[in-house]
Design a protein around this motif. Structure first.
Motif, mmCIF file in Angstrom:
data_model
loop_
_atom_site.group_PDB
_atom_site.id
_atom_site.type_symbol
_atom_site.label_atom_id
_atom_site.label_comp_id
_atom_site.label_asym_id
_atom_site.label_seq_id
_atom_site.Cartn_x
_atom_site.Cartn_y
_atom_site.Cartn_z
ATOM 1 N N THR A 60 -1.130 -7.239 -0.229
ATOM 2 C CA THR A 60 -2.286 -8.071 -0.584
ATOM 3 C C THR A 60 -1.919 -9.035 -1.711
ATOM 4 O OG1 THR A 60 -3.656 -6.195 0.030
ATOM 5 C CG2 THR A 60 -4.753 -8.007 -1.098
ATOM 6 N N SER B 45 -0.080 -2.669 -5.229
ATOM 7 C CA SER B 45 -0.198 -3.440 -3.978
ATOM 8 C C SER B 45 1.150 -4.076 -3.680
ATOM 9 C CB SER B 45 -1.250 -4.536 -4.147
ATOM 10 O OG SER B 45 -1.178 -5.463 -3.085
ATOM 11 N N THR B 46 1.493 -4.137 -2.405
ATOM 12 C CA THR B 46 2.628 -4.969 -1.976
ATOM 13 C C THR B 46 2.085 -6.149 -1.172
ATOM 14 O OG1 THR B 46 4.176 -3.140 -1.957
ATOM 15 C CG2 THR B 46 4.743 -5.026 -0.582
HETATM 16 N N1 CP Z 1 -2.997 -3.399 3.220
HETATM 17 C C1 CP Z 1 -2.931 -3.377 1.903
HETATM 18 O O1 CP Z 1 -3.957 -3.515 1.183
HETATM 19 O O2 CP Z 1 -1.667 -3.203 1.402
HETATM 20 P P1 CP Z 1 -1.264 -3.188 -0.123
HETATM 21 O O3 CP Z 1 -1.907 -1.991 -0.769
HETATM 22 O O4 CP Z 1 0.230 -3.145 -0.166
HETATM 23 O O5 CP Z 1 -1.820 -4.460 -0.739
#
Ligand code: CP
Length: 360
Positions: free
Chosen positions: A52, A49-50
């Motif tokens: 969230t 994840s970035t």
């Molecule tokens: N939108 C979202 O969940 O992005 P990440 O996977 O980077 O958290």
């Protein structure tokens, strides 16, 4: 005390209240700088994840709290075989609130049942992603000035795109909403959204394969990535990955007043030229996610303070004699979990797993 596992656990009044709090945070951030002083948020991310994870962490820091956690399963005792339930009990000793992302569908639900602090679902497999929906709602409200009387196009991987499932669940409760579901046949929305939400509540929707044809009628276009990591057969991904690419000629077909959302990350389903279009709202949407997560943390901690006893689960129509066959369900890997289904449609004799909502 309660957790947030599905967006349906928040009433429309609560969603509107969270949006209102988020807007107040945007207008007066200094009023919130110490609201969570001496409180700790744990971020338990078993999947990459970035946005969230970092927006949850930024949210807690901007509320004056602190953060701890892990960003991959391999650096936690999950690598030694610790269960989700035991991990949740441990985290309850160290933090006041937790956000969990997990590849298995229903894992945050299991964690919330075992924990003695509020748990937030930060994305479970191809199932749900309720806090992305909070970001989406604030974005639609800020971009369009309303959350009702909208035609919303959802485009791409509607089968595995968990953000789509939670967004349909949330928006279906506002008045005058119509959905246009744009996907290849293989990636249409799953039954728990189609039957539990759209059909059950008679929400108007159409299913099409052409993005160009849908464009002129849309107030909101929600683009999604084809979720490579959820495919069993990599060739299916290769075949479908470039099904939709939003570019400048397609934007020319859209209304002047509309907005384009994407939960991000994008791969190539939105051309970078579209970023300069004022209707492209996806980077503003990522920022909105931080404000809504601030509002949510405040709400859940306030509720836990007022009522530290965990809410009881609704035992209506539960059954214990049916097995879930979804290989991505948490009940497939955590063998000690009881198999539990809920009767969701008595007339049609439909039972769904309480963890992943697939039919049992
Ligand atoms: N939108 C979202 O969940 O992005 P990440 O996977 O980077 O958290």
């Amino acid at each position: 005390m309660r957790s947030l596992i599905s967006i349906l656990e928040l009433s429309v009044e609560e969603l509107d209240q969270l949006i209102s709090t988020a807007k107040d945070i945007i207008a007066h951030p200094e009023n919130y700088w110490d609201k969570c002083a001496h409180k700790k948020l744990a971020t338990l991310f078993y999947e990459p994840s970035t946005r969230t994870r970092l927006s949850f962490e930024a949210a807690m820091l901007e509320l004056g709290g602190t953060v701890l956690g892990f960003s991959e399963a391999g650096s936690s005792s999950a690598a030694k075989g610790e269960s989700v339930a035991d991990t949740a009990k441990m985290i309850s000793c160290y933090a006041d609130i937790a956000a969990m992302r997990h590849p298995k569908e229903g894992a945050p639900y299991v964690a919330a049942q075992a924990a003695s602090i509020p748990f937030i679902n930060a994305g479970d497999g191809g199932h749900n992603h309720p806090t992305q929906t909070l970001a989406d709602l604030l974005t639609i409200s800020r971009e369009m000035g309303r959350l009702d009387n909208l035609t919303i196009g959802l485009c791409g991987d509607l089968k595995y795109g968990r953000t789509v499932h939670s967004l349909i669940e949330a928006m279906s409760r506002y008045t005058g909403i119509k959905f246009v579901l744009i996907s290849p046949k293989e990636l249409q929305i799953p039954g728990f959204v189609r039957f539990n939400v759209l059909e059950r509540h008679s929400i108007p929707y159409t299913e099409v394969t052409s993005l160009e044809e849908a464009m002129p009628q849309l107030d909101v276009l929600y683009m999604t990535r084809i979720q490579r990591e959820r495919f069993d057969d990599p060739w299916d991904y290769e075949r479908l990955k470039d099904s939709y690419i939003l570019d400048t000629p397609k934007m020319a077909l859209a209304k002047e007043k509309m907005c384009v959302l994407h939960p991000l990350p994008r791969v190539n389903e939105i051309s970078v030229q579209v970023d300069n279009d004022p209707r492209a709202a996806y980077f503003r949407q990522a920022l909105n996610g931080k404000y809504m997560r601030m509002a949510l943390i405040l709400k859940l901690l306030e509720e836990a303070k007022e009522n530290p006893v965990k809410d009881e689960i609704d035992t209506t129509d539960l059954e214990y004699d049916r097995v879930c066959h979804n290989p991505k369900c948490i009940s497939q890997t955590e063998q000690e979990l009881p198999q539990i289904s809920r009767v969701t449609d008595k007339a049609a004799n439909i039972h769904r797993c309480i963890y992943c909502e697939k039919r049992t």
